[in-house]
Write an enzyme that holds these catalytic residues in place. Structure first.
Site, mmCIF file in Angstrom:
data_model
loop_
_atom_site.group_PDB
_atom_site.id
_atom_site.type_symbol
_atom_site.label_atom_id
_atom_site.label_comp_id
_atom_site.label_asym_id
_atom_site.label_seq_id
_atom_site.Cartn_x
_atom_site.Cartn_y
_atom_site.Cartn_z
ATOM 1 N N GLN A 110 -2.857 4.766 0.002
ATOM 2 C CA GLN A 110 -3.134 5.288 1.345
ATOM 3 C C GLN A 110 -3.969 4.270 2.120
ATOM 4 O OE1 GLN A 110 -4.401 9.749 0.808
ATOM 5 N NE2 GLN A 110 -4.623 8.694 -1.140
ATOM 6 N N HIS A 128 0.065 4.591 4.751
ATOM 7 C CA HIS A 128 -0.621 4.750 6.038
ATOM 8 C C HIS A 128 -0.637 3.473 6.855
ATOM 9 C CE1 HIS A 128 -2.872 8.565 4.450
ATOM 10 N NE2 HIS A 128 -1.631 8.800 4.803
ATOM 11 N N CYS A 139 7.254 -0.904 22.935
ATOM 12 C CA CYS A 139 8.617 -1.150 22.431
ATOM 13 C C CYS A 139 8.693 -1.225 20.910
ATOM 14 C CB CYS A 139 9.200 -2.423 23.056
ATOM 15 S SG CYS A 139 8.516 -3.960 22.371
ATOM 16 N N CYS A 167 7.695 -7.333 25.722
ATOM 17 C CA CYS A 167 7.759 -6.454 26.898
ATOM 18 C C CYS A 167 6.441 -6.385 27.674
ATOM 19 C CB CYS A 167 8.187 -5.043 26.467
ATOM 20 S SG CYS A 167 6.872 -4.088 25.703
ATOM 21 N N THR A 205 -9.224 8.933 -4.426
ATOM 22 C CA THR A 205 -8.782 9.679 -3.231
ATOM 23 C C THR A 205 -9.305 11.111 -3.299
ATOM 24 O OG1 THR A 205 -6.899 10.489 -1.927
ATOM 25 C CG2 THR A 205 -6.521 10.231 -4.303
ATOM 26 N N SER A 206 -9.722 11.627 -2.128
ATOM 27 C CA SER A 206 -10.178 13.010 -2.072
ATOM 28 C C SER A 206 -8.989 13.972 -2.151
ATOM 29 C CB SER A 206 -10.953 13.252 -0.771
ATOM 30 O OG SER A 206 -10.128 12.974 0.338
ATOM 31 N N PRO A 231 -15.485 9.239 -9.226
ATOM 32 C CA PRO A 231 -16.830 9.681 -9.617
ATOM 33 C C PRO A 231 -17.150 11.087 -9.109
ATOM 34 C CG PRO A 231 -16.963 8.072 -7.825
ATOM 35 C CD PRO A 231 -15.517 8.201 -8.189
HETATM 36 P P1 OAD Z 1 -11.679 9.778 1.268
HETATM 37 O O1 OAD Z 1 -12.813 9.119 1.948
HETATM 38 O O2 OAD Z 1 -11.241 11.114 1.764
HETATM 39 O O3 OAD Z 1 -12.018 9.942 -0.275
HETATM 40 C C1 OAD Z 1 -12.565 8.884 -1.007
HETATM 41 C C2 OAD Z 1 -12.637 9.280 -2.469
HETATM 42 O O4 OAD Z 1 -13.058 8.135 -3.206
HETATM 43 C C3 OAD Z 1 -13.610 10.409 -2.786
HETATM 44 O O5 OAD Z 1 -12.963 11.353 -3.640
HETATM 45 C C4 OAD Z 1 -14.749 9.706 -3.524
HETATM 46 O O6 OAD Z 1 -15.349 10.526 -4.526
HETATM 47 C C5 OAD Z 1 -14.014 8.557 -4.167
HETATM 48 N N1 OAD Z 1 -14.827 7.360 -4.448
HETATM 49 C C6 OAD Z 1 -15.936 6.895 -3.801
HETATM 50 N N2 OAD Z 1 -16.358 5.754 -4.359
HETATM 51 C C7 OAD Z 1 -15.511 5.472 -5.383
HETATM 52 C C8 OAD Z 1 -15.405 4.422 -6.337
HETATM 53 N N3 OAD Z 1 -16.277 3.416 -6.344
HETATM 54 N N4 OAD Z 1 -14.387 4.456 -7.232
HETATM 55 C C9 OAD Z 1 -13.495 5.480 -7.219
HETATM 56 N N5 OAD Z 1 -13.544 6.494 -6.346
HETATM 57 C C10 OAD Z 1 -14.522 6.503 -5.442
HETATM 58 O O7 OAD Z 1 -10.482 8.716 1.262
HETATM 59 P P2 OAD Z 1 -8.913 8.972 1.065
HETATM 60 O O8 OAD Z 1 -8.653 10.048 0.071
HETATM 61 O O9 OAD Z 1 -8.290 7.645 0.847
HETATM 62 O O10 OAD Z 1 -5.920 8.221 6.610
HETATM 63 O O11 OAD Z 1 -8.514 9.482 2.505
HETATM 64 C C11 OAD Z 1 -7.166 9.744 2.795
HETATM 65 C C12 OAD Z 1 -6.854 9.351 4.215
HETATM 66 O O12 OAD Z 1 -7.812 9.947 5.102
HETATM 67 C C13 OAD Z 1 -6.988 7.868 4.512
HETATM 68 O O13 OAD Z 1 -5.845 7.111 4.133
HETATM 69 C C14 OAD Z 1 -7.170 7.864 5.996
HETATM 70 C C15 OAD Z 1 -8.176 8.980 6.142
HETATM 71 O O14 OAD Z 1 -8.195 9.632 7.373
HETATM 72 C C16 OAD Z 1 -5.416 7.472 7.614
HETATM 73 O O15 OAD Z 1 -6.003 6.500 8.050
HETATM 74 C C17 OAD Z 1 -4.112 7.959 8.102
#
Ligand code: OAD
Length: 260
Positions: A110, A128, A139, A167, A205-206, A231
């Protein structure tokens, strides 16, 4: 019979037994490279900046200079960052599996940074988009950045987007904004990988943002096992066979490469 192995050892065995593996990454993957996440308290981008004002098509229409300047700041931060031990472990793992013929590894991310690629890993499927692929907002033609890169203050500064060579329209960042669909080719590549894998490793990822977060669930429904490295607590905790509680840069080298 009860599995008495430590979770890391059991997760390593599951990975060795898997033929096709998808590694699904989010912002936590790059956190230890100094690239901020979105939802971590205090440090997350959406704790410090307004997504509505910066990451929607309406925001860009309303104030293109504000939005372009903020994304140029984020691009500058990523350019200054280096892949961490987690990115390198994924790259090494994929290369080893390819050399052994022990099964494919697809990275679906992502993230809009290029740290998987700069670590020497397989090209990731970027659900993303990318900070490095601007396109014309009118365009759709691919665009280029200005050759001189400004030194950005924290959060960026107002900056007029370059004009499209085809454009004359304003270039926009090549990322997916709230309210927009995901790039079709990336979505279908990710979806196919999820349908045909036997293990999904979710890292950093959350799992709150859909439709991306639906992909590991799709793999689960198709019979894959889910492992997680994070974590914190996430929406995938209840779905994962193994939850390895730790950071990407510490857990992945041990999990994928046996480095402790
Ligand atoms: P989030 O900021 O929602 O989540 C980050 C996750 O990483 C959390 O679960 C943290 O616990 C974990 N985390 C933090 N430090 C870490 C580490 N050192 N090692 C492993 N994990 C760690 O980010 P995403 O899930 O990527 O969308 O968010 C999804 C989407 O929301 C993104 O792609 C973006 C955002 O809006 C767009 O830009 C379209």
């Amino acid at each position: 019979m009860m599995d008495t192995r430590p979770p890391l050892a059991a997760a390593r065995d599951a990975i060795s037994a898997a033929r096709r593996i998808v590694i699904f990454t989010g912002a936590g993957m790059s956190a230890e490279s100094g690239v901020p996440t979105f939802r971590d308290a205090l440090t997350g981008l959406w704790a410090r900046f307004s997504a509505e004002a910066l990451a929607t098509p309406e925001a860009f229409a309303r104030d293109p200079e504000l939005v372009w300047g903020w994304y140029e700041w984020r691009r500058a931060r990523v350019r200054a960052a280096q892949p961490n031990a987690g990115h390198r472990a994924i790259a090494e793992f994929a290369a080893r599996r390819a050399a052994e013929g022990s099964g494919g590894v697809t990275v679906v991310t992502q993230n809009v940074d290029d740290l998987h690629e700069r670590a020497g890993g397989p090209a990731a499927v970027h659900l993303h988009g990318s900070l490095f692929a601007p396109r014309c907002g009118a365009c759709g033609a691919p665009g280029a950045f200005a050759t001189v890169e400004p030194v950005e203050p924290e959060g960026g500064r107002r900056l007029a987007p370059p004009r499209c060579e085809q454009c004359g329209g304003a270039l926009r960042p090549g990322v997916v904004w709230f309210g927009e669909g995901l790039p079709e080719a990336a979505w279908s590549a990710a979806s196919q990988a999820m349908d045909s894998c036997d293990l999904v490793l979710c890292v950093g990822t959350s799992a709150l943002v859909y439709p991306a977060a639906a992909l590991p669930e799709q793999a689960l429904r198709a019979g894959a096992m889910l492992l997680q490295v994070n974590p914190g607590h996430t929406a995938f905790d209840a779905l994962a066979r193994f939850n390895l509680k730790g950071s990407a840069a510490t857990v992945l080298p041990a999990l994928l490469c046996g480095n402790h």
